[in-house]
Scaffold this active site. Sequence first.
Site, PDB file in Angstrom:
ATOM      1  N   HIS A 129       3.828   0.605  12.493  1.00  0.00           N
ATOM      2  CA  HIS A 129       4.600  -0.527  11.957  1.00  0.00           C
ATOM      3  C   HIS A 129       5.422  -1.254  13.031  1.00  0.00           C
ATOM      4  CE1 HIS A 129       4.985   2.133   8.048  1.00  0.00           C
ATOM      5  NE2 HIS A 129       3.748   1.687   8.208  1.00  0.00           N
ATOM      6  N   TYR A 157      -1.416 -10.455   7.126  1.00  0.00           N
ATOM      7  CA  TYR A 157      -0.615 -10.855   5.952  1.00  0.00           C
ATOM      8  C   TYR A 157      -0.028 -12.253   6.123  1.00  0.00           C
ATOM      9  CZ  TYR A 157      -1.493  -6.212   4.401  1.00  0.00           C
ATOM     10  OH  TYR A 157      -2.165  -5.089   3.992  1.00  0.00           O
ATOM     11  N   GLY A 158       0.660 -12.500   7.251  1.00  0.00           N
ATOM     12  CA  GLY A 158       1.281 -13.807   7.467  1.00  0.00           C
ATOM     13  C   GLY A 158       0.244 -14.913   7.467  1.00  0.00           C
ATOM     14  N   VAL A 209      -7.739 -15.936  21.093  1.00  0.00           N
ATOM     15  CA  VAL A 209      -6.893 -16.909  21.783  1.00  0.00           C
ATOM     16  C   VAL A 209      -6.298 -16.222  23.010  1.00  0.00           C
ATOM     17  CG1 VAL A 209      -4.911 -18.447  21.593  1.00  0.00           C
ATOM     18  CG2 VAL A 209      -6.376 -18.040  19.592  1.00  0.00           C
ATOM     19  N   GLU A 233      -9.596 -15.775  14.278  1.00  0.00           N
ATOM     20  CA  GLU A 233      -9.425 -14.320  14.234  1.00  0.00           C
ATOM     21  C   GLU A 233     -10.267 -13.698  15.344  1.00  0.00           C
ATOM     22  OE1 GLU A 233      -7.618 -11.813  12.633  1.00  0.00           O
ATOM     23  OE2 GLU A 233      -8.822 -10.633  14.040  1.00  0.00           O
ATOM     24  N   GLU A 238       6.395   9.420   3.900  1.00  0.00           N
ATOM     25  CA  GLU A 238       5.132   9.273   3.180  1.00  0.00           C
ATOM     26  C   GLU A 238       4.438  10.635   3.197  1.00  0.00           C
ATOM     27  OE1 GLU A 238       2.526   6.315   4.970  1.00  0.00           O
ATOM     28  OE2 GLU A 238       0.774   7.519   4.458  1.00  0.00           O
ATOM     29  N   ASN A 251      -5.129  -0.227   6.906  1.00  0.00           N
ATOM     30  CA  ASN A 251      -3.900   0.491   6.534  1.00  0.00           C
ATOM     31  C   ASN A 251      -4.091   1.331   5.273  1.00  0.00           C
ATOM     32  OD1 ASN A 251      -3.338  -1.212   4.289  1.00  0.00           O
ATOM     33  ND2 ASN A 251      -2.237  -2.649   5.589  1.00  0.00           N
ATOM     34  N   GLY A 252      -3.050   2.127   4.973  1.00  0.00           N
ATOM     35  CA  GLY A 252      -3.116   3.041   3.842  1.00  0.00           C
ATOM     36  C   GLY A 252      -2.831   2.370   2.510  1.00  0.00           C
ATOM     37  N   ASN A 287       7.259   1.074   4.402  1.00  0.00           N
ATOM     38  CA  ASN A 287       6.039   0.452   4.953  1.00  0.00           C
ATOM     39  C   ASN A 287       6.162  -1.064   4.752  1.00  0.00           C
ATOM     40  OD1 ASN A 287       5.830   3.032   3.524  1.00  0.00           O
ATOM     41  ND2 ASN A 287       3.891   3.187   4.558  1.00  0.00           N
ATOM     42  N   GLY A 345      -4.433  -6.112   9.549  1.00  0.00           N
ATOM     43  CA  GLY A 345      -4.018  -4.741   9.257  1.00  0.00           C
ATOM     44  C   GLY A 345      -4.429  -4.265   7.873  1.00  0.00           C
ATOM     45  N   GLY A 382       4.841 -10.083  11.072  1.00  0.00           N
ATOM     46  CA  GLY A 382       5.807  -8.988  11.141  1.00  0.00           C
ATOM     47  C   GLY A 382       6.861  -9.150  12.223  1.00  0.00           C
TER      48      GLY A 382
HETATM   49  P1  FAE Z   1      -1.686  -8.174  11.232  1.00  0.00           P
HETATM   50  O1  FAE Z   1      -2.042  -7.684   9.886  1.00  0.00           O
HETATM   51  O2  FAE Z   1      -1.650  -7.192  12.353  1.00  0.00           O
HETATM   52  O3  FAE Z   1      -2.721  -9.342  11.605  1.00  0.00           O
HETATM   53  C1  FAE Z   1      -2.760  -9.973  12.851  1.00  0.00           C
HETATM   54  C2  FAE Z   1      -4.177 -10.471  13.098  1.00  0.00           C
HETATM   55  O4  FAE Z   1      -4.174 -11.317  14.250  1.00  0.00           O
HETATM   56  C3  FAE Z   1      -5.181  -9.356  13.388  1.00  0.00           C
HETATM   57  O5  FAE Z   1      -6.303  -9.497  12.555  1.00  0.00           O
HETATM   58  C4  FAE Z   1      -5.543  -9.558  14.860  1.00  0.00           C
HETATM   59  O6  FAE Z   1      -6.873  -9.206  15.178  1.00  0.00           O
HETATM   60  C5  FAE Z   1      -5.317 -11.051  15.040  1.00  0.00           C
HETATM   61  N1  FAE Z   1      -5.012 -11.414  16.434  1.00  0.00           N
HETATM   62  C6  FAE Z   1      -4.106 -10.833  17.242  1.00  0.00           C
HETATM   63  N2  FAE Z   1      -4.090 -11.435  18.468  1.00  0.00           N
HETATM   64  C7  FAE Z   1      -5.015 -12.448  18.375  1.00  0.00           C
HETATM   65  C8  FAE Z   1      -5.474 -13.408  19.319  1.00  0.00           C
HETATM   66  N3  FAE Z   1      -4.970 -13.467  20.555  1.00  0.00           N
HETATM   67  N4  FAE Z   1      -6.433 -14.265  18.935  1.00  0.00           N
HETATM   68  C9  FAE Z   1      -6.961 -14.212  17.675  1.00  0.00           C
HETATM   69  N5  FAE Z   1      -6.562 -13.299  16.749  1.00  0.00           N
HETATM   70  C10 FAE Z   1      -5.598 -12.436  17.101  1.00  0.00           C
HETATM   71  O7  FAE Z   1      -0.293  -8.905  11.249  1.00  0.00           O
HETATM   72  N6  FAE Z   1       1.859  -1.100   6.119  1.00  0.00           N
HETATM   73  C11 FAE Z   1       2.195  -0.925   4.828  1.00  0.00           C
HETATM   74  O8  FAE Z   1       3.005  -1.684   4.290  1.00  0.00           O
HETATM   75  N7  FAE Z   1       1.638   0.103   4.091  1.00  0.00           N
HETATM   76  C12 FAE Z   1       0.764   0.998   4.645  1.00  0.00           C
HETATM   77  O9  FAE Z   1       0.281   1.906   3.961  1.00  0.00           O
HETATM   78  C13 FAE Z   1       0.422   0.843   6.016  1.00  0.00           C
HETATM   79  N8  FAE Z   1      -0.400   1.723   6.625  1.00  0.00           N
HETATM   80  C14 FAE Z   1      -0.833   1.452   7.910  1.00  0.00           C
HETATM   81  C15 FAE Z   1      -1.787   2.280   8.484  1.00  0.00           C
HETATM   82  C16 FAE Z   1      -2.311   1.971   9.734  1.00  0.00           C
HETATM   83  C17 FAE Z   1      -3.345   2.882  10.366  1.00  0.00           C
HETATM   84  C18 FAE Z   1      -1.864   0.814  10.430  1.00  0.00           C
HETATM   85  C19 FAE Z   1      -2.440   0.431  11.786  1.00  0.00           C
HETATM   86  C20 FAE Z   1      -0.894   0.003   9.872  1.00  0.00           C
HETATM   87  C21 FAE Z   1      -0.365   0.304   8.618  1.00  0.00           C
HETATM   88  N9  FAE Z   1       0.569  -0.514   8.008  1.00  0.00           N
HETATM   89  C22 FAE Z   1       0.966  -0.278   6.717  1.00  0.00           C
HETATM   90  C23 FAE Z   1       1.162  -1.663   8.730  1.00  0.00           C
HETATM   91  C24 FAE Z   1       0.597  -3.028   8.282  1.00  0.00           C
HETATM   92  O10 FAE Z   1      -0.814  -2.996   8.239  1.00  0.00           O
HETATM   93  C25 FAE Z   1       1.104  -4.108   9.244  1.00  0.00           C
HETATM   94  O11 FAE Z   1       2.515  -4.091   9.204  1.00  0.00           O
HETATM   95  C26 FAE Z   1       0.604  -5.488   8.865  1.00  0.00           C
HETATM   96  O12 FAE Z   1      -0.805  -5.542   8.895  1.00  0.00           O
HETATM   97  C27 FAE Z   1       1.169  -6.544   9.799  1.00  0.00           C
HETATM   98  O13 FAE Z   1       0.856  -7.804   9.263  1.00  0.00           O
HETATM   99  P2  FAE Z   1       0.883  -9.104  10.166  1.00  0.00           P
HETATM  100  O14 FAE Z   1       0.588 -10.274   9.317  1.00  0.00           O
HETATM  101  O15 FAE Z   1       2.140  -9.104  10.966  1.00  0.00           O
END
Ligand code: FAE
Length: 534
Positions: free
Chosen positions: A474, A59-60, A279, A79, A391, A148-149, A512, A144, A502
Site C-alpha cells: 500500500h 482506481y484513480g 509513458v 496503460e 488482515e 489485490n486481495g 487497505n 492494482g 493513491g
Molecule cells: P494503481 O492501481 O497502482 O494503478 C496505476 C496504473 O498505472 C497501473 O496499472 C500501472 O501499470 C500504470 N502505470 C504506472 N506507470 C505508468 C507509466 N509510466 N505509463 C503507463 N502506465 C503506467 O494505482 N488495497 C486494498 O484496498 N485492499 C486489498 O485487499 C489490497 N490488496 C493488495 C494486494 C496486493 C498484492 C497489492 C500489490 C496491492 C493491494 N492493495 C489492496 C493496494 C491497492 O491495489 C492499491 O492501493 C491501488 O491499486 C492503488 O490505486 P491507484 O489508482 O493509486
Amino acid sequence: MNRKEFIQMSSFGIAAFFFLGSGTLFGKAQNPLEDPRENQSQNPTEIIDKDVVIIGSGYGGSVAALRLCEKNIPVTLLEMGLDWEKSGKKFSAMSNPGHSAAWLKTKSIAPFFNLFSLEKFTGALDRLDYEHIKIWVGRGVGGGSLVNGGMAVTPKMEYFKEMFPTLDTDKFYSHYFPLANKELKTNVASEEFLEDCDFYKFNRVGEEEAHKAGYKTVRVPNVYDFKYMEQEYKNEVPRSALAGEVIYGNNHGKNSLDKTYLRKATATRKLEILELHQVNHITQNSDKSYSLDISVINTKGEEIQHKIIKTKKLIMAAGTMGSLELLLKSQAKTQFPIDQNIGKEWGNNGNFMTGRNWVKAFSGGTGFQQSTIPVGGIDHWEDEKYPFFVEIAPLPMGMNVATSLYLMVNKLKKFGGVSYDVKSEKLDLDWNKSHTAHMKDNAKYFLRSMNKANGGTRAHMLFHNGFGADVCYHPLGGIVLGKATDQFGRLNGHQNLYVIDGSLIPGTIGVNPFVTITAIAEYCMEEIIKKDFA
Ligand code: FAE
C-alpha cells in the site's frame, strides 16, 4: 545505455501493441523541450494530438475515465500493462505461476515461496525493490485491482478526518464512500457460508485465536462476488478464489476495475484504451500543453514503437510510485515544473507482514485448501500503546500448514520521502528501519499475545524470521491533496494537470486503501469536471 536497453532493464519496461491514432504528424519542427525525442529508437516517432489523456488504469484512472466519458468527453487512457481480457490470456494460480505472475522477471516475485522460474512477460504483478522496502504493484488494464486481495475497507471516520482535516467528512461518509462501494460492487460473505466452507478454516482458526487472546475481530467486505464463490464451492462454475488465484490475477469472480468502472466507461464509446503504452517522461510546451514521450512495447518488454502524444489536459493516475516517478523524472529530464511538496509525506500505510507457526497436536492446521480472498480482520486500532489493524490473510499454497499469516496496518510515526536519482534513473526512498521500528514492536506484541493464548512461535520460515518490515502493498502519498495539489488534485503551478491516485493520501489511511482512493477520485473528478470541463 541506449533506449532499448533502458526499457528492458527498467522495472517499468514492457510488452507491445501497435496503435495508429488520428492526426499523425511526422518530423514536425519544435524547440527541444517540445520535442523530447532524444535517444530515438530505430522506429519513426509518431506524434499524435489527443484532447484528454489519463496515464494509468487503476482506481484513480478508472474513476476519472468513467466520469469524463459519461459527460461525452473523449478520453485516451494509457496503460503500460496488458489488456488481459482482450489478450485472451489466463491468469495463473499462486501454486503454478505463469505469464501473469511477474512483470518482465525470470523468477516469481510473491512475498514468499519464490522457487519458480518464469518466461519474461508483461505480467500483472510487479515488485519495485529499494534498500529497506519492496513495493508490490499491479500492471495491466485495471491496475492494482487485477492483483489485490479485494478487501474493500472504508476507513474509520476519525482517522480519515485526521488525515484530511479540510475535507467535508460528513459528505464523504454519506456520499463518496457509499458511491465508491456501490460502483466497486463491494459485498460481504454470508456467515453461514463462512461457517461451512472448508476453504475458510484459516479464517475461523484466525478469529478463534484472536478472541482467545482478547482481540476484537471484524468482518471485512470485498469486491470478490461471494455469491459466485458459493457456486464455486458447489462446483457449479469454474473456480478462481477456491483455485488459488489472486495476486497473479483472478480469472473469475472478482469485480476488478475492468468489470466495473472501466466496463461502464467503455460502454459510452468515448474511451480509447491504449495498452502496452509506457509513458517515459512528460514535457510542458510553451502553449502550456503537455507532450508525453511513450514507448509502445511488446510482451517481452521491447520497444516496438516510439510515440509522442500531445494533450491539453492530462490526468496522472499511474499509482503512487508511477506518478511520483513520472513527475520527478520529467523534472530531471525536461525541467518539467513541479511543486516543492512533491515527494513529501510518503508512507507504506503502516504495512508490516508477519506470521505464526502453531503446532498443536491434532489441530488439523489452517486447511489444505484455502480461499485466496480474506474476510476477517483484527481491530486493535483504538489501543493507545499498540494501535493496529490486522488482515487475517490466507496462505493458499496447497499445504495444510500450521502457519497463520497476518498483514498488519499500523499508524505512521514519521513520513518517508521520495526523490529521483539522475544517475541510476530510479526513485530514491528516504525510508529505513527507523520508520518501521514501532511497527515491529506492534508485531512483537501481537504475536506474543497470540502465542501466549494459543501456543506457537513466530513463523521463522516467512520473510525475515517472521517479521516482514519491508513488505509493502500500500504505497501512499508524495503528491498530497491540499499540499502538492489544490483541494481537488490540480497540481500546484499547472492549470491543466491533475493527479488522481493513491499519492494524494498522506502516507497512511489505517486500512487497505482502494476504497479511499476511489472515493477521493470521485470527489476530485466531480469538481474538476464541473469547473474545468464546462
Ligand atoms: P494503481 O492501481 O497502482 O494503478 C496505476 C496504473 O498505472 C497501473 O496499472 C500501472 O501499470 C500504470 N502505470 C504506472 N506507470 C505508468 C507509466 N509510466 N505509463 C503507463 N502506465 C503506467 O494505482 N488495497 C486494498 O484496498 N485492499 C486489498 O485487499 C489490497 N490488496 C493488495 C494486494 C496486493 C498484492 C497489492 C500489490 C496491492 C493491494 N492493495 C489492496 C493496494 C491497492 O491495489 C492499491 O492501493 C491501488 O491499486 C492503488 O490505486 P491507484 O489508482 O493509486
